[in-house]
Design a protein around this motif. Sequence first.
Motif, PDB file in Angstrom:
ATOM      1  N   GLY A 136       0.699  -0.800  -0.004  1.00  0.00           N
ATOM      2  CA  GLY A 136      -0.079   0.204   0.163  1.00  0.00           C
ATOM      3  C   GLY A 136       0.534   1.175   0.302  1.00  0.00           C
ATOM      4  O   GLY A 136      -0.019   2.660   0.421  1.00  0.00           O
ATOM      5  N   HIS A 137       1.668   1.079  -0.248  1.00  0.00           N
ATOM      6  CA  HIS A 137       2.842   2.225  -0.504  1.00  0.00           C
ATOM      7  C   HIS A 137       2.954   2.809  -1.688  1.00  0.00           C
ATOM      8  O   HIS A 137       2.169   2.624  -2.504  1.00  0.00           O
ATOM      9  N   ILE A 138       2.785   4.528  -1.458  1.00  0.00           N
ATOM     10  CA  ILE A 138       2.716   5.845  -2.977  1.00  0.00           C
ATOM     11  C   ILE A 138       4.174   6.141  -2.409  1.00  0.00           C
ATOM     12  O   ILE A 138       4.086   6.664  -1.721  1.00  0.00           O
ATOM     13  N   GLY A 139       5.097   6.356  -3.485  1.00  0.00           N
ATOM     14  CA  GLY A 139       6.234   6.751  -3.921  1.00  0.00           C
ATOM     15  C   GLY A 139       6.953   5.628  -2.880  1.00  0.00           C
ATOM     16  O   GLY A 139       6.355   4.288  -2.205  1.00  0.00           O
ATOM     17  N   THR A 145       3.907   5.908   8.117  1.00  0.00           N
ATOM     18  CA  THR A 145       4.147   7.364   7.565  1.00  0.00           C
ATOM     19  C   THR A 145       3.166   8.431   7.673  1.00  0.00           C
ATOM     20  O   THR A 145       2.290   7.696   6.917  1.00  0.00           O
ATOM     21  N   LEU A 146       3.561   9.515   8.569  1.00  0.00           N
ATOM     22  CA  LEU A 146       3.185  10.652   8.733  1.00  0.00           C
ATOM     23  C   LEU A 146       2.771  10.875   7.312  1.00  0.00           C
ATOM     24  O   LEU A 146       2.803  10.994   6.432  1.00  0.00           O
ATOM     25  N   PHE A 147       1.287  11.281   7.542  1.00  0.00           N
ATOM     26  CA  PHE A 147       0.811  11.846   5.993  1.00  0.00           C
ATOM     27  C   PHE A 147       0.886  13.767   5.712  1.00  0.00           C
ATOM     28  O   PHE A 147       0.718  14.169   5.165  1.00  0.00           O
ATOM     29  N   GLU A 148       1.560  14.289   7.103  1.00  0.00           N
ATOM     30  CA  GLU A 148       1.692  15.146   6.863  1.00  0.00           C
ATOM     31  C   GLU A 148       3.569  15.869   5.771  1.00  0.00           C
ATOM     32  O   GLU A 148       3.842  16.452   6.365  1.00  0.00           O
ATOM     33  N   THR A 215      -2.806   5.631   8.083  1.00  0.00           N
ATOM     34  CA  THR A 215      -0.955   5.460   7.496  1.00  0.00           C
ATOM     35  C   THR A 215      -0.858   3.831   7.480  1.00  0.00           C
ATOM     36  O   THR A 215       0.219   4.145   6.967  1.00  0.00           O
ATOM     37  N   ALA A 216      -1.195   2.747   8.522  1.00  0.00           N
ATOM     38  CA  ALA A 216      -1.396   2.400   7.869  1.00  0.00           C
ATOM     39  C   ALA A 216      -0.317   1.568   6.982  1.00  0.00           C
ATOM     40  O   ALA A 216      -0.141   0.479   5.678  1.00  0.00           O
ATOM     41  N   LEU A 217      -1.734   1.929   5.474  1.00  0.00           N
ATOM     42  CA  LEU A 217      -2.362   1.678   3.995  1.00  0.00           C
ATOM     43  C   LEU A 217      -1.770   3.509   3.779  1.00  0.00           C
ATOM     44  O   LEU A 217      -2.978   3.480   3.405  1.00  0.00           O
TER      45      LEU A 217
END
Length: 240
Positions: A136-139, A145-148, A215-217
């Motif tokens: 489910g990572h993007i980039g 990882t934090l959405f901020e 953030t888990a996905l």
Amino acid sequence: MQLIICEDSQEASLKASEIVIQQLQNNPKTVLGLATGSTPIGLYKNLIDAFKKGKISFKDVVSYNLDEYLGIDRNHKESYYQFMHTHLFNHIDIKEENAHLPSNNLATIEQDIKAYNDALSKTKIDIQILGIGGNGHIGFNEPGTLFENETFAVDLTEQTRLDNLRFFNHIDEVPKRAVTMGVKTILRSKKIILIATGKNKADAIQKMIKGPVTTALPASALQKHPDVVVILDKAAASLL
Ligand code: PGA
């Protein structure tokens, strides 16, 4: 999210290229966000083809890539710098100074990341191309990882390193770190096209579309964006 389910990866690449070609025809000064990996190669082939047929030009296009490995040189054959030149830039009329990738120069990395963020905050990506990782990572925004985050340096997960082992001879050669646009940077794009093909993406796609924003996905953050086109083949759509 707008969902387009295609017969196979070829049709998925075609659908994605139709959107990008139309954008470039409407606005020759388009800012593109570009991705690497196996998934966008078909899209890039179609864009090269459209360029060669005179349907589009990249001479005023500006591009920013999503990510780059840390720990291998730009000249390494698996660097994303090389990938982009091999699969797109060498075959079109984009100006080298307009085609941006995150730096992987360890000596200057902190300043380089800041400069990348500064440049990205002064522009607006018209279309961001994305793939999705099996996790489910993007980039290289890995689970947790934090959405901020804006562009930042990241430790790659074991799964991502194993997924990318196919491009290297041995796991020890697969970089352990990378620089990636953060989720916040990605969400700032005007339009996002996420392409996923193959059964190994089906679970991540199901969670991205139907699951909670977590953030888990990391790809689930895309549910918060107003203009996302998700282009899938039947296998990647099989759990929807
Ligand atoms: P892939 O990678 O296109 O090689 O499957 C996608 C990604 O990890 O984002």
